[in-house]
Design a protein around this motif. Structure first.
Motif, short mmCIF file in Angstrom:
data_model
loop_
_atom_site.label_atom_id
_atom_site.label_comp_id
_atom_site.label_asym_id
_atom_site.label_seq_id
_atom_site.Cartn_x
_atom_site.Cartn_y
_atom_site.Cartn_z
N GLU A 186 -7.05 -3.23 -3.30
CA GLU A 186 -7.40 -4.54 -2.65
C GLU A 186 -7.25 -6.01 -3.70
OE1 GLU A 186 -7.96 -5.58 0.34
OE2 GLU A 186 -7.82 -3.50 0.88
N PRO B 232 -3.84 4.39 6.76
CA PRO B 232 -5.19 4.25 6.08
C PRO B 232 -5.42 5.54 5.45
CG PRO B 232 -5.59 5.20 8.36
CD PRO B 232 -3.96 5.09 8.37
N TRP B 233 -4.61 5.68 4.04
CA TRP B 233 -4.95 6.64 2.99
C TRP B 233 -5.91 6.15 2.12
CZ3 TRP B 233 -4.40 5.06 -1.92
CH2 TRP B 233 -3.30 3.72 -1.97
N ARG B 234 -6.43 7.25 1.47
CA ARG B 234 -7.53 6.81 0.26
C ARG B 234 -7.26 7.95 -0.91
NH1 ARG B 234 -7.94 2.77 3.02
NH2 ARG B 234 -9.83 1.70 3.44
N TYR C 136 -10.88 4.14 9.30
CA TYR C 136 -12.25 3.58 9.80
C TYR C 136 -12.60 4.26 11.38
CZ TYR C 136 -9.36 0.03 12.34
OH TYR C 136 -8.48 -0.59 13.24
N TYR D 257 2.38 6.39 5.47
CA TYR D 257 1.10 6.32 5.06
C TYR D 257 0.48 5.14 5.72
CZ TYR D 257 2.77 9.40 1.65
OH TYR D 257 3.52 10.72 1.08
N ARG E 90 0.89 -1.29 0.08
CA ARG E 90 0.09 0.15 0.11
C ARG E 90 1.00 1.08 -0.29
NH1 ARG E 90 -4.83 0.84 1.55
NH2 ARG E 90 -4.23 2.53 3.16
N GLY F 283 -5.43 10.50 6.26
CA GLY F 283 -5.92 9.72 7.19
C GLY F 283 -5.45 9.92 8.69
N ALA G 3 0.69 4.35 -2.82
CA ALA G 3 0.46 5.58 -2.20
C ALA G 3 1.54 6.62 -2.84
CB ALA G 3 0.35 5.71 -0.77
N LEU H 267 -8.09 3.84 -6.56
CA LEU H 267 -9.23 3.85 -5.60
C LEU H 267 -9.09 2.13 -4.84
CD1 LEU H 267 -12.07 4.96 -7.93
CD2 LEU H 267 -10.81 6.09 -6.28
N ILE H 268 -9.78 2.17 -3.59
CA ILE H 268 -9.80 1.19 -2.78
C ILE H 268 -9.96 -0.29 -3.21
CG2 ILE H 268 -11.91 1.25 -1.92
CD1 ILE H 268 -8.63 0.38 0.05
N ALA I 106 -10.59 8.50 5.62
CA ALA I 106 -9.56 7.56 5.22
C ALA I 106 -9.58 6.28 6.26
CB ALA I 106 -7.99 7.64 4.76
#
Length: 453
Positions: free
Chosen positions: A423, A268-270, A283, A266, A136, A250, A140, A418-419, A281
């Motif tokens: 994934e 929990p980035w989005r 939760y 980095y 991830r 995030g 990023a 995008l997420i 970003a």
């Protein structure tokens, strides 16, 4: 250093600060070291691209010291506000500073780790990084670099053969050690720690270190005020670049803000699907403290904590005066950043602000996919909808800064991050050990970066 590339220029300046700023540590002894990613483009800038894979693993998986550099890794000490709650018990808990060197521009660069083992600041953590977390971070940093954000660069990712248990993802999961290349690892939280301990001598020493080594200025009559001025300028630009990139960091805590204004660390980035100020970003960010539209406010608040810390060695009035310039610096910076992504030549702060505001209103109204919009609109071709009528009128006098001749513009699919795609890239690795999607995505991102540059 006889066998080392001539372009490699070691310069471990951190030692000038003294041992009040760090703790010597030893890297974890990993069961395996499988090279998964090496960033030769970044390595070229610091003279390390010529290393064989074997030497790369020896230095960035086993952490044999680089010639002429730090004899032992250093876990840096700092404090920080985490979601506005002060924490004096943090520091480099799963990473360390491994080496410092000059790049081709003469800047002092750090090689630092993530997932390299426990340190005195690990508390109850295992000091490890999940392989997914490393993947991830590659995605990023590559995407942000392509979109014009000053960011650390993921230098190396090596899988370590360990199985980790985590509460927020399926476990056991694979482990890795990552190395990042960054312009400094001095954080706002580094200054906060000294203020907390009322250590004025080391505060002055740190101010001088940052001015000399990271800003390449000799300290003048009011070094603390000058440092804050530089940091406010750089962090205002950082906030603006996040907005233009449609990026949500995030976790904009003070221990995650580098005083060079370079984005790093980095979790929990989005990236935005659509232009939504409330998009978050993390939760666990239940209050939306670090939501997309609140990032400038968050970074300004962090800069305020630097000013509070510098109050230990400076009168308050000049610090407050500098801090109050953040908004005046942010506004033209966000105009310039969005105009850059639109492929238009700036016409000045007032015109830019009017156009950017109209574009943002259009994006919100039409609920457009952000990357789709910027692909189609590059060069000034704004959507032919009622929501963008004002923006089209305001954009008419603007000249394109670059033609659409690069092959990237002939592809109808925007390069997004995008997420769902993140994934999918990870699933291919986790389920089939298939790294082709990751490497193809890095190539595609760099292709987009060349088209925008």
């Amino acid at each position: 250093m006889a066998d080392f590339p001539q372009a490699y220029r070691p310069d471990p300046r951190i030692l000038d600060l003294g041992d009040a700023f760090y703790d010597p540590v030893t890297a974890a002894n990993f069961p395996e070291t499988r090279l998964r990613f090496r960033n030769d483009r970044a390595a070229t800038g610091v003279g390390l691209d010529g290393l064989s894979d074997g030497d790369w693993i020896r230095h960035f998986g086993r952490f044999t010291p680089l010639p002429g550099n730090l004899p032992q890794p250093l876990a840096l000490r700092y404090h920080g506000h985490q979601f506005r709650v002060y924490n004096p018990d943090i520091g480099d808990g799963r990473g360390f500073l491994f080496a410092q060197m000059r790049d081709t521009h003469g800047r002092l660069m750090d090689l630092a780790t993530k997932g390299s083992g426990q340190t005195p600041w690990s508390r109850f953590g295992d000091g490890r990084l999940t392989l997914k977390g490393g993947v991830r971070e590659i995605l990023a940093t590559e995407m942000l670099e392509a979109l014009g954000v000053e960011t650390s660069r993921t230098f190396s990712l090596i899988e370590t053969g360990e199985a980790l248990d985590r509460n927020d993802e399926p476990s056991p999961t694979r482990a890795a050690v990552m190395v990042r290349l960054s312009h400094g690892h001095i954080r706002i939280g580094t200054f906060q720690r000294l203020a907390y301990h009322r250590d004025e001598d080391n505060m002055r020493r740190l101010v001088d270190y940052v001015l000399r080594n990271l800003y390449r200025e000799e300290p003048g009559a009011e070094p603390a005020t000058r440092l804050l001025d530089l940091v406010v300028q750089r962090t205002a630009k950082l906030a603006a670049s996040y907005m233009a990139a449609g990026f949500v960091h995030g976790v904009l805590n003070t221990d995650n803000i580098n005083v060079t204004g370079e984005s790093f660390d980095y979790g929990p980035w989005r990236f935005l699907p659509t232009w939504d100020a409330g998009f978050t970003a993390a939760y666990f960010d239940h209050a939306g403290l670090y939501a997309f539209g609140r990032q400038p406010e968050a970074i300004h608040w962090d800069a305020m904590q630097l000013a509070v810390s510098l109050r230990a060695i400076s009168p308050a009035e000049p610090l407050i005066a500098v801090l109050d310039t953040f908004g005046a610096r942010y506004q033209p910076a966000v105009g310039d950043a969005i105009l850059w992504r639109l492929g238009l030549v700036s016409r000045g702060p007032e015109d830019n602000a009017a156009l950017v505001n109209a574009v943002e209103r259009g994006l919100r109204s039409d609920n457009l996919q952000v990357d789709r919009f910027f692909l189609d609109a590059f060069g000034g071709a704004l959507p032919d909808t009622e929501a963008f009528a004002e923006a089209r009128t305001l954009a008419a006098p603007y000249a394109a800064r670059k033609s659409r001749t690069h092959a990237y513009w002939r592809d109808d699919t925007p390069c997004s991050m995008l997420i769902g795609e993140v994934e999918a890239i990870w699933s291919a690795i986790a389920e089939r050990d298939d790294w082709s999607l990751l490497h193809a995505k890095v190539d595609a991102i760099r292709d987009m970066g060349a088209a925008l540059a």
